[in-house]
Design an enzyme around this catalytic site. Structure first.
Site, short mmCIF file in Angstrom:
data_model
loop_
_atom_site.label_atom_id
_atom_site.label_comp_id
_atom_site.label_asym_id
_atom_site.label_seq_id
_atom_site.Cartn_x
_atom_site.Cartn_y
_atom_site.Cartn_z
N HIS A 177 6.59 36.51 28.18
CA HIS A 177 7.38 35.86 27.13
C HIS A 177 8.84 35.72 27.57
O HIS A 177 9.45 36.67 28.04
CB HIS A 177 7.29 36.66 25.83
CG HIS A 177 6.06 36.36 25.05
ND1 HIS A 177 5.97 36.52 23.68
CD2 HIS A 177 4.86 35.89 25.45
CE1 HIS A 177 4.76 36.16 23.28
NE2 HIS A 177 4.07 35.79 24.33
N TYR B 295 10.68 37.53 14.58
CA TYR B 295 11.22 38.63 13.78
C TYR B 295 11.87 37.98 12.56
O TYR B 295 12.84 37.24 12.70
CB TYR B 295 12.25 39.43 14.57
CG TYR B 295 11.64 40.31 15.65
CD1 TYR B 295 11.30 39.79 16.89
CD2 TYR B 295 11.41 41.67 15.41
CE1 TYR B 295 10.74 40.61 17.88
CE2 TYR B 295 10.86 42.49 16.40
CZ TYR B 295 10.53 41.95 17.62
OH TYR B 295 9.98 42.76 18.59
N PRO C 77 9.65 50.75 15.15
CA PRO C 77 9.04 49.80 16.10
C PRO C 77 9.82 48.49 16.32
O PRO C 77 9.48 47.75 17.24
CB PRO C 77 7.66 49.51 15.50
CG PRO C 77 7.72 49.97 14.09
CD PRO C 77 8.79 51.00 13.99
N LYS D 261 10.35 49.54 21.59
CA LYS D 261 10.86 50.43 22.64
C LYS D 261 10.01 51.68 22.89
O LYS D 261 10.15 52.31 23.95
CB LYS D 261 12.30 50.87 22.29
CG LYS D 261 13.31 49.76 22.45
CD LYS D 261 13.58 49.45 23.91
CE LYS D 261 14.15 48.08 24.13
NZ LYS D 261 13.29 47.14 24.80
N TYR E 89 16.49 44.09 24.66
CA TYR E 89 15.08 43.80 24.38
C TYR E 89 14.26 43.81 25.68
O TYR E 89 13.17 44.38 25.73
CB TYR E 89 14.93 42.45 23.66
CG TYR E 89 13.60 42.30 22.98
CD1 TYR E 89 13.45 42.53 21.62
CD2 TYR E 89 12.45 41.94 23.70
CE1 TYR E 89 12.22 42.42 20.99
CE2 TYR E 89 11.22 41.83 23.10
CZ TYR E 89 11.11 42.06 21.74
OH TYR E 89 9.88 41.96 21.13
P1 RFL Z 1 0.92 59.00 21.99
O1 RFL Z 1 0.45 57.60 22.24
O2 RFL Z 1 1.06 59.44 20.60
O3 RFL Z 1 -0.11 59.95 22.76
C1 RFL Z 1 -0.09 61.35 22.59
C2 RFL Z 1 -1.48 61.87 22.87
O4 RFL Z 1 -1.47 63.29 22.71
C3 RFL Z 1 -2.61 63.68 21.97
N1 RFL Z 1 -2.33 64.97 21.30
C4 RFL Z 1 -2.78 66.14 21.76
N2 RFL Z 1 -3.49 66.48 22.84
C5 RFL Z 1 -3.78 67.79 23.01
N3 RFL Z 1 -3.41 68.77 22.14
C6 RFL Z 1 -2.69 68.48 21.05
N4 RFL Z 1 -2.31 69.44 20.19
C7 RFL Z 1 -2.33 67.13 20.82
N5 RFL Z 1 -1.64 66.49 19.85
C8 RFL Z 1 -1.65 65.19 20.16
C9 RFL Z 1 -2.83 62.53 21.00
O5 RFL Z 1 -4.16 62.50 20.51
C10 RFL Z 1 -2.49 61.33 21.87
O6 RFL Z 1 -3.61 60.82 22.54
O7 RFL Z 1 2.30 59.31 22.72
P2 RFL Z 1 2.89 58.76 24.11
O8 RFL Z 1 1.87 58.86 25.20
O9 RFL Z 1 4.20 59.40 24.26
O10 RFL Z 1 3.08 57.19 23.88
C11 RFL Z 1 4.03 56.70 22.97
C12 RFL Z 1 3.55 55.38 22.34
O11 RFL Z 1 2.24 55.54 21.87
C13 RFL Z 1 4.49 54.93 21.21
O12 RFL Z 1 5.83 55.15 21.54
C14 RFL Z 1 4.31 53.43 20.89
O13 RFL Z 1 3.03 53.15 20.41
C15 RFL Z 1 5.36 52.98 19.87
N6 RFL Z 1 5.18 51.57 19.50
C16 RFL Z 1 5.61 50.55 20.33
N7 RFL Z 1 6.16 50.83 21.52
C17 RFL Z 1 6.53 49.83 22.38
O14 RFL Z 1 7.07 50.11 23.46
N8 RFL Z 1 6.33 48.49 22.07
C18 RFL Z 1 5.76 48.12 20.89
O15 RFL Z 1 5.53 46.93 20.69
C19 RFL Z 1 5.40 49.16 19.95
N9 RFL Z 1 4.84 48.86 18.79
C20 RFL Z 1 4.55 51.24 18.29
C21 RFL Z 1 4.41 49.86 17.95
C22 RFL Z 1 4.08 52.23 17.43
C23 RFL Z 1 3.48 51.87 16.25
N10 RFL Z 1 3.01 52.94 15.43
C24 RFL Z 1 1.69 52.98 14.92
C25 RFL Z 1 3.79 54.14 15.32
C26 RFL Z 1 3.82 49.49 16.78
C27 RFL Z 1 3.38 50.49 15.91
C28 RFL Z 1 2.77 50.01 14.61
C1 PHB Z 2 3.27 44.58 18.36
O1 PHB Z 2 2.80 43.54 18.88
O2 PHB Z 2 2.53 45.46 17.92
C2 PHB Z 2 4.74 44.73 18.27
C3 PHB Z 2 5.56 43.80 18.88
C4 PHB Z 2 6.94 43.93 18.77
C5 PHB Z 2 7.48 44.98 18.07
C6 PHB Z 2 6.65 45.93 17.48
C7 PHB Z 2 5.27 45.81 17.58
O3 PHB Z 2 8.83 45.08 17.94
#
Ligand code: RFL
Ligand code: PHB
Length: 391
Positions: A72, A202, A294, A298, A386
């Site tokens: 993108h 956005y 989110p 990041k 970004y």
């Molecule tokens: P995770 O993905 O939460 O993984 C942690 C893992 O640890 C396990 N765990 C355990 N294992 C053993 N013993 C325990 N006691 C444990 N407790 C937990 C869990 O089951 C899990 O498998 O953390 P990690 O690896 O640091 O990764 C971080 C990312 O997942 C997170 O920052 C992103 O998803 C945030 N996020 C976004 N980030 C981006 O860079 N770009 C995006 O577009 C973006 N969109 C989002 C997002 C997060 C969202 N939510 C649901 C919070 C959109 C959403 C809606």
């Molecule tokens: C997504 O596609 O899930 C997404 C994209 C951009 C954001 C957050 C989530 O800022």
């Protein structure tokens, strides 16, 4: 069992670290609370910075990302009924982002780990405990198959997310936590319908924020800002589409294709940082140490940059017998973390409509967005954050 680095958590942070360490010849064991299928079932991030793309390549798992990911060149900002484009390459000297779901990142990393025959324990449940990381003989213990297991290791990497056991194992007086909770959540819906626009939109509206994102040319991911106490059961698919439509411009409304939800969930909006990110022989990385709202995408990218710093510090320790990288890990990671915290907080405040804000606040917000899209300096500041600040 003995290993060099015990990794708690098989999310993107844990799996990326495992792969980077494997390539540096360092042995790891990953212990994960959930099953692999459960980890893959979580729909989360969608946007990868170049730094994260490069890291996937460095891990040798970039093939499918390059074939299926969407590059993108910008985003659209919608406010007061009109859309304005932020051109990334033009404002950042040629940089872009790649739309490729966290689910796919995780799938590719899991496959590479399995193919290399590296040990991962799934389904450990809530039995994982951390010991001795303040001394020289750390241990991770867990129960699996009705038996108690012990991993003796040199270091523990806490990659177990916000609710994990790693940060919780640190004595309260050794850790300083900073938190801001926003009075809203994001309701997300995934559907097999073509995206409303070829780039992300956005959208700021009087009814609240909305985001039009995607996973592929035939799969869309949409979000609407909802009150913090909203329950996903209160939102039928029809109610979601109707609310999204109200927050879009006439052209997007006309082009919006709706369909049944493959997944629907609510994510809270929170900023959180734990300092430091190292406690003796325990290192925190990713969501275990910090959370961003989110807006700006990041979270996953910060997990990737933490892990990059940590992997090179561990490689330096084993390869050159130098502790300099490990000693600097926390300060180095936190510098980048706080910049992403600032950006995600600012982008959230500029685009959401929060309860308790006044007419004055709304005028300032509109003026901020107007300035943002009409000032080259302000647009460039958004664009460089970004696409991701340099490591
Ligand atoms: P995770 O993905 O939460 O993984 C942690 C893992 O640890 C396990 N765990 C355990 N294992 C053993 N013993 C325990 N006691 C444990 N407790 C937990 C869990 O089951 C899990 O498998 O953390 P990690 O690896 O640091 O990764 C971080 C990312 O997942 C997170 O920052 C992103 O998803 C945030 N996020 C976004 N980030 C981006 O860079 N770009 C995006 O577009 C973006 N969109 C989002 C997002 C997060 C969202 N939510 C649901 C919070 C959109 C959403 C809606
Ligand atoms: C997504 O596609 O899930 C997404 C994209 C951009 C954001 C957050 C989530 O800022």
């Amino acid at each position: 069992m003995r290993t060099q680095v015990a990794i708690v958590g098989a999310g993107p942070a844990g799996l990326l670290l495992g792969q980077l360490l494997h390539r540096a010849g360092i042995a790891t064991v990953i212990v994960e609370r959930q099953s692999a299928a459960h980890v893959l079932g979580r729909i989360r991030a969608g946007v990868l910075e170049q730094v994260t793309v490069d890291l996937m390549d460095e891990c040798g798992v970039g093939t499918r990302m390059h074939a299926e990911g969407l590059v993108h060149q910008g985003i659209e900002l919608l406010f007061q009924g009109a859309r304005h484009r932020i051109d990334f390459p033009g404002l950042t000297g040629g940089r872009t982002v790649t739309v490729y779901g966290q689910t796919e990142v995780t799938r590719d990393l899991m496959a590479a780990r399995a193919q290399a025959g590296l040990p991962t324990v799934y389904d450990a449940g809530d039995t994982v405990t951390l010991h001795g990381f303040d001394g020289s003989t750390p241990q991770v213990r867990y129960r699996h198959g009705g038996q108690e297991h012990v991993i003796d290791c040199d270091f523990i990497a806490g990659c177990d997310g916000y609710h994990g056991v790693s940060r919780a194992s640190v004595p309260a007086n050794a850790i300083h936590e900073f938190e801001k909770v926003y009075p809203s959540g994001w309701l997300g819906l995934l559907a097999d319908v073509p995206p409303v626009c070829h780039e992300l939109i956005y959208a700021h509206s009087e009814r609240g924020f909305a985001l039009c994102s995607m996973r592929s040319p035939s799969r869309s991911r949409y979000y609407v800002q909802v009150p913090p106490d909203s329950k996903v059961e209160q939102w039928s698919d029809d109610a979601f589409w109707a609310e999204l439509r109200l927050r879009l411009d006439p052209q997007a409304r006309e082009r919006l294709v709706t369909g049944p939800a493959l997944e629907k969930s609510i994510a809270p909006l929170r900023s959180f940082v734990a300092e430091p990110m190292r406690f003796g022989r325990l290192f925190l990385a990713g969501d275990a140490a910090h959370i961003v709202p989110p807006t700006g995408a990041k979270g996953l990218n910060l997990a990737a940059s933490d892990v990059k710093y940590l992997a090179s510090a561990l490689a330096e320790h084993y390869g050159e017998r130098s502790s300099a990288g490990l000693d600097h890990y926390s300060a180095r990671a936190l510098r980048r973390v706080w910049k992403a915290e600032r950006f995600s907080w600012w982008f959230t405040m500029a685009t959401h409509r929060f309860p308790g804000t006044s007419g004055f606040d709304h005028r300032i917000q509109e003026s901020e967005l107007d300035y943002l899209v009409h000032s080259k300096a302000a647009s460039a500041a958004l664009a460089e954050n970004y696409v991701g600040l340099p490591l």
